[in-house]
Design a protein around this motif. Sequence first.
Motif, PDB file in Angstrom:
ATOM      1  N   VAL A 136       0.802  -1.326   0.093  1.00 26.89           N
ATOM      2  CA  VAL A 136       0.003   0.046   0.026  1.00 26.89           C
ATOM      3  C   VAL A 136       0.721   1.154   0.040  1.00 26.89           C
ATOM      4  CG1 VAL A 136      -1.764   1.375   1.064  1.00 26.89           C
ATOM      5  CG2 VAL A 136      -1.688  -1.108   1.316  1.00 26.89           C
ATOM      6  N   THR A 137       0.553   2.365  -0.881  1.00 26.85           N
ATOM      7  CA  THR A 137       1.295   3.469  -1.019  1.00 26.85           C
ATOM      8  C   THR A 137       0.993   4.440   0.252  1.00 26.85           C
ATOM      9  OG1 THR A 137       0.185   4.381  -2.588  1.00 26.85           O
ATOM     10  CG2 THR A 137       1.600   3.153  -3.462  1.00 26.85           C
ATOM     11  N   GLU A 138       1.749   5.514   0.436  1.00 26.97           N
ATOM     12  CA  GLU A 138       1.495   6.343   1.463  1.00 26.97           C
ATOM     13  C   GLU A 138       0.246   7.258   1.000  1.00 26.97           C
ATOM     14  OE1 GLU A 138       4.441   9.055   2.557  1.00 26.97           O
ATOM     15  OE2 GLU A 138       5.834   7.412   3.237  1.00 26.97           O
ATOM     16  N   GLU A 139      -0.036   7.373  -0.402  1.00 22.02           N
ATOM     17  CA  GLU A 139      -1.237   7.996  -0.901  1.00 22.02           C
ATOM     18  C   GLU A 139      -2.308   7.275  -0.560  1.00 22.02           C
ATOM     19  OE1 GLU A 139       1.741   7.465  -2.433  1.00 22.02           O
ATOM     20  OE2 GLU A 139       2.253   9.821  -2.599  1.00 22.02           O
ATOM     21  N   GLU A 140      -2.194   5.951  -1.025  1.00 19.14           N
ATOM     22  CA  GLU A 140      -3.588   5.072  -0.543  1.00 19.14           C
ATOM     23  C   GLU A 140      -3.751   4.853   0.642  1.00 19.14           C
ATOM     24  OE1 GLU A 140      -2.754   2.041  -4.426  1.00 19.14           O
ATOM     25  OE2 GLU A 140      -1.661   1.716  -2.514  1.00 19.14           O
TER      26      GLU A 140
END
Length: 263
Positions: A136-140
Amino acid sequence: MKLGFIGAGNMAQAMIGGVLRSGVLQKDEIIASAATEKTIQKVKDSYGIATTLDNREVAKADILFLAVKPVYFAPVIEQIREELPEGQVIVSIAAGKTLAWLEDALGKEKKIIRTMPNTPALVGEAITAVCPNGNVTEEETAAVCDILCSFGEAEVISESVMDAVVAVSGSSPAYIFILIEAMADAAVAEGMPRQQAYRFAAQSVLGSARMVLETGKHPAELKDMVCSPAGTTIEAVRVLEQTGLRSSMMEAMKACADKSRNM
């Protein structure tokens, strides 16, 4: 963006209501499924979102909340596994289901966020722990936190303390309800009308919690501010210490964390 809920019980409904009230998403961007026609009709009537009895239809959402009870996770995942699109973020709200368990069940390449909200979501005062896996990305993660913050607060934590979270926030509303009920019972025994007793007890708990959060003072310091020398409050505190309130609470929370750890 499409937001999906598999499971439409009290917690899911609290989330849906919070998302709609905050304007994070609109009605036509949310879909939910449930096991019974009665539940999905109630959700449709209350929130105006799309509903279905088919979990596979919801499984295609961009962000998918798995909001069924832990005992149903395995069969639900078996049912939807082949329907999950690439790039989807899957959010679990189940106690006891670790990221490793979820990765084994869903696939190690999946974007998975383990969370633990609590029932004050129903009044917009939840606290939700958030633990993403490495995909999972930071944006997600931030996007999911925005959704969770629509019905309270959200904080990213290490998975190593998730069982403590279950004990200190996930299950703790039940402890507080018992406390409020006991306080009200005592007031009734002193002659106060019951509904008035509930209001006085509940408002005192609410105000005390706000003092901890807003003053930044240690709870013991706030307690000392109420305990005048030879006064009524210190006498009550003496009895609470004598009867083991503090140790009872700690033992109850340990039992809760142990149960979560071994589910």
